[in-house]
Design a protein around this motif. Sequence first.
Motif, mmCIF file in Angstrom:
data_model
loop_
_atom_site.group_PDB
_atom_site.id
_atom_site.type_symbol
_atom_site.label_atom_id
_atom_site.label_comp_id
_atom_site.label_asym_id
_atom_site.label_seq_id
_atom_site.Cartn_x
_atom_site.Cartn_y
_atom_site.Cartn_z
ATOM 1 N N GLY A 52 35.520 36.795 48.070
ATOM 2 C CA GLY A 52 36.839 36.779 48.097
ATOM 3 C C GLY A 52 37.752 37.317 48.208
ATOM 4 O O GLY A 52 38.656 37.600 48.620
ATOM 5 N N ILE A 53 36.852 38.468 49.293
ATOM 6 C CA ILE A 53 38.148 38.781 50.283
ATOM 7 C C ILE A 53 38.881 38.531 51.376
ATOM 8 O O ILE A 53 37.250 38.632 52.155
ATOM 9 C CB ILE A 53 37.312 40.938 49.506
ATOM 10 C CG1 ILE A 53 37.454 41.436 48.223
ATOM 11 C CG2 ILE A 53 38.247 41.211 50.651
ATOM 12 C CD1 ILE A 53 36.746 42.113 47.768
ATOM 13 N N THR A 54 39.410 38.597 52.560
ATOM 14 C CA THR A 54 39.264 38.717 53.233
ATOM 15 C C THR A 54 39.889 39.854 54.283
ATOM 16 O O THR A 54 41.118 40.258 54.016
ATOM 17 C CB THR A 54 40.631 38.027 53.756
ATOM 18 O OG1 THR A 54 40.642 36.236 52.363
ATOM 19 C CG2 THR A 54 41.215 37.012 54.870
ATOM 20 N N LEU A 55 39.643 39.932 54.993
ATOM 21 C CA LEU A 55 40.383 41.014 56.456
ATOM 22 C C LEU A 55 40.445 40.362 56.834
ATOM 23 O O LEU A 55 39.640 39.861 58.026
ATOM 24 C CB LEU A 55 38.429 42.032 56.167
ATOM 25 C CG LEU A 55 37.513 42.736 55.227
ATOM 26 C CD1 LEU A 55 36.834 43.569 55.735
ATOM 27 C CD2 LEU A 55 38.636 43.884 54.878
ATOM 28 N N PRO A 56 41.850 40.422 57.619
ATOM 29 C CA PRO A 56 42.753 40.001 58.625
ATOM 30 C C PRO A 56 41.851 39.848 59.961
ATOM 31 O O PRO A 56 42.544 39.551 60.929
ATOM 32 C CB PRO A 56 43.608 39.686 58.506
ATOM 33 C CG PRO A 56 43.561 41.588 57.567
ATOM 34 C CD PRO A 56 42.761 41.438 57.076
ATOM 35 N N ALA B 298 42.192 47.073 49.976
ATOM 36 C CA ALA B 298 41.060 48.066 50.518
ATOM 37 C C ALA B 298 40.787 48.397 48.858
ATOM 38 O O ALA B 298 39.140 48.533 48.790
ATOM 39 C CB ALA B 298 42.380 49.263 50.675
ATOM 40 N N LEU B 299 41.776 48.319 47.269
ATOM 41 C CA LEU B 299 40.764 48.475 46.625
ATOM 42 C C LEU B 299 40.176 47.706 45.731
ATOM 43 O O LEU B 299 38.906 48.023 45.572
ATOM 44 C CB LEU B 299 42.223 48.937 45.967
ATOM 45 C CG LEU B 299 43.610 49.915 45.280
ATOM 46 C CD1 LEU B 299 44.651 49.824 44.852
ATOM 47 C CD2 LEU B 299 42.661 51.625 44.973
ATOM 48 N N LYS B 300 40.149 46.420 45.896
ATOM 49 C CA LYS B 300 39.618 45.260 45.691
ATOM 50 C C LYS B 300 38.045 44.944 46.472
ATOM 51 O O LYS B 300 36.993 45.163 46.020
ATOM 52 C CB LYS B 300 40.162 44.102 46.734
ATOM 53 C CG LYS B 300 41.172 43.499 45.345
ATOM 54 C CD LYS B 300 41.171 42.055 45.762
ATOM 55 C CE LYS B 300 43.212 41.664 45.148
ATOM 56 N NZ LYS B 300 43.152 40.711 44.910
ATOM 57 N N LEU B 301 37.956 45.656 47.837
ATOM 58 C CA LEU B 301 37.338 46.443 48.801
ATOM 59 C C LEU B 301 36.340 47.475 48.170
ATOM 60 O O LEU B 301 35.256 47.644 48.081
ATOM 61 C CB LEU B 301 37.393 46.709 50.298
ATOM 62 C CG LEU B 301 36.116 46.348 50.946
ATOM 63 C CD1 LEU B 301 35.652 45.548 51.126
ATOM 64 C CD2 LEU B 301 37.081 47.327 52.521
ATOM 65 N N ALA B 302 37.367 48.584 47.718
ATOM 66 C CA ALA B 302 36.471 49.834 47.110
ATOM 67 C C ALA B 302 35.488 48.776 45.949
ATOM 68 O O ALA B 302 34.498 49.888 45.453
ATOM 69 C CB ALA B 302 36.895 50.992 46.960
ATOM 70 N N GLU B 303 36.504 48.906 45.080
ATOM 71 C CA GLU B 303 35.415 48.294 43.590
ATOM 72 C C GLU B 303 34.198 47.115 44.074
ATOM 73 O O GLU B 303 33.363 47.108 43.408
ATOM 74 C CB GLU B 303 36.633 47.099 43.042
ATOM 75 C CG GLU B 303 35.826 46.840 41.286
ATOM 76 C CD GLU B 303 35.704 48.276 40.696
ATOM 77 O OE1 GLU B 303 34.704 47.660 40.190
ATOM 78 O OE2 GLU B 303 35.922 48.897 40.924
ATOM 79 N N ILE C 15 32.408 47.326 46.563
ATOM 80 C CA ILE C 15 31.809 48.173 47.231
ATOM 81 C C ILE C 15 31.271 49.263 45.961
ATOM 82 O O ILE C 15 29.880 49.030 45.775
ATOM 83 C CB ILE C 15 31.575 49.665 47.781
ATOM 84 C CG1 ILE C 15 32.747 48.442 49.115
ATOM 85 C CG2 ILE C 15 31.225 50.604 48.291
ATOM 86 C CD1 ILE C 15 33.450 49.103 50.149
ATOM 87 N N ARG C 16 31.696 49.392 45.287
ATOM 88 C CA ARG C 16 31.798 50.441 43.637
ATOM 89 C C ARG C 16 30.314 49.655 42.935
ATOM 90 O O ARG C 16 28.756 50.142 42.454
ATOM 91 C CB ARG C 16 32.846 50.826 42.952
ATOM 92 C CG ARG C 16 33.071 52.070 43.481
ATOM 93 C CD ARG C 16 33.867 52.832 41.940
ATOM 94 N NE ARG C 16 35.447 53.562 42.660
ATOM 95 C CZ ARG C 16 36.970 52.598 43.465
ATOM 96 N NH1 ARG C 16 37.015 51.382 43.121
ATOM 97 N NH2 ARG C 16 37.137 53.160 43.548
ATOM 98 N N ARG C 17 30.943 47.826 42.294
ATOM 99 C CA ARG C 17 29.646 47.547 41.286
ATOM 100 C C ARG C 17 28.493 47.070 42.498
ATOM 101 O O ARG C 17 27.362 47.372 41.827
ATOM 102 C CB ARG C 17 30.388 45.974 41.481
ATOM 103 C CG ARG C 17 31.771 46.373 40.720
ATOM 104 C CD ARG C 17 32.032 44.350 40.259
ATOM 105 N NE ARG C 17 32.251 44.035 41.071
ATOM 106 C CZ ARG C 17 33.488 43.541 41.642
ATOM 107 N NH1 ARG C 17 34.401 43.762 40.790
ATOM 108 N NH2 ARG C 17 33.239 43.338 42.660
ATOM 109 N N GLY C 18 28.186 47.129 44.209
ATOM 110 C CA GLY C 18 27.246 46.716 44.448
ATOM 111 C C GLY C 18 26.618 47.950 43.971
ATOM 112 O O GLY C 18 24.850 48.111 44.398
ATOM 113 N N CYS C 19 27.157 49.347 44.092
ATOM 114 C CA CYS C 19 25.823 50.527 44.238
ATOM 115 C C CYS C 19 25.918 51.033 42.554
ATOM 116 O O CYS C 19 24.626 51.857 42.702
ATOM 117 C CB CYS C 19 26.538 51.889 45.058
ATOM 118 S SG CYS C 19 27.484 51.301 46.765
ATOM 119 N N SER C 20 25.911 49.878 41.546
ATOM 120 C CA SER C 20 25.661 50.323 40.580
ATOM 121 C C SER C 20 24.082 50.129 40.282
ATOM 122 O O SER C 20 23.671 49.543 40.856
ATOM 123 C CB SER C 20 26.154 50.296 39.460
ATOM 124 O OG SER C 20 27.324 50.419 39.827
#
Length: 45
Positions: free
Chosen positions: A3-7, A33-38, A40-45
């Motif tokens: 659900g993240i849109t990069l313009p 940026a914070l949503k994207l970082a989150e 990425i973090r979840r995907g790396c776990s």
Amino acid sequence: MAGITLPSLGTDLTALMSGLPLVDLGRVNSDTALKLAEVIRRGCS
């Protein structure tokens, strides 16, 4: 899916020609940026 849109998502053509393709994520606000970082973090776990 997250659900993240990069313009202004795009490919760096100069880097592509050098054999090292880079993706330009565009200009995003701090919330995005914070949503994207989150995500990425979840995907790396």
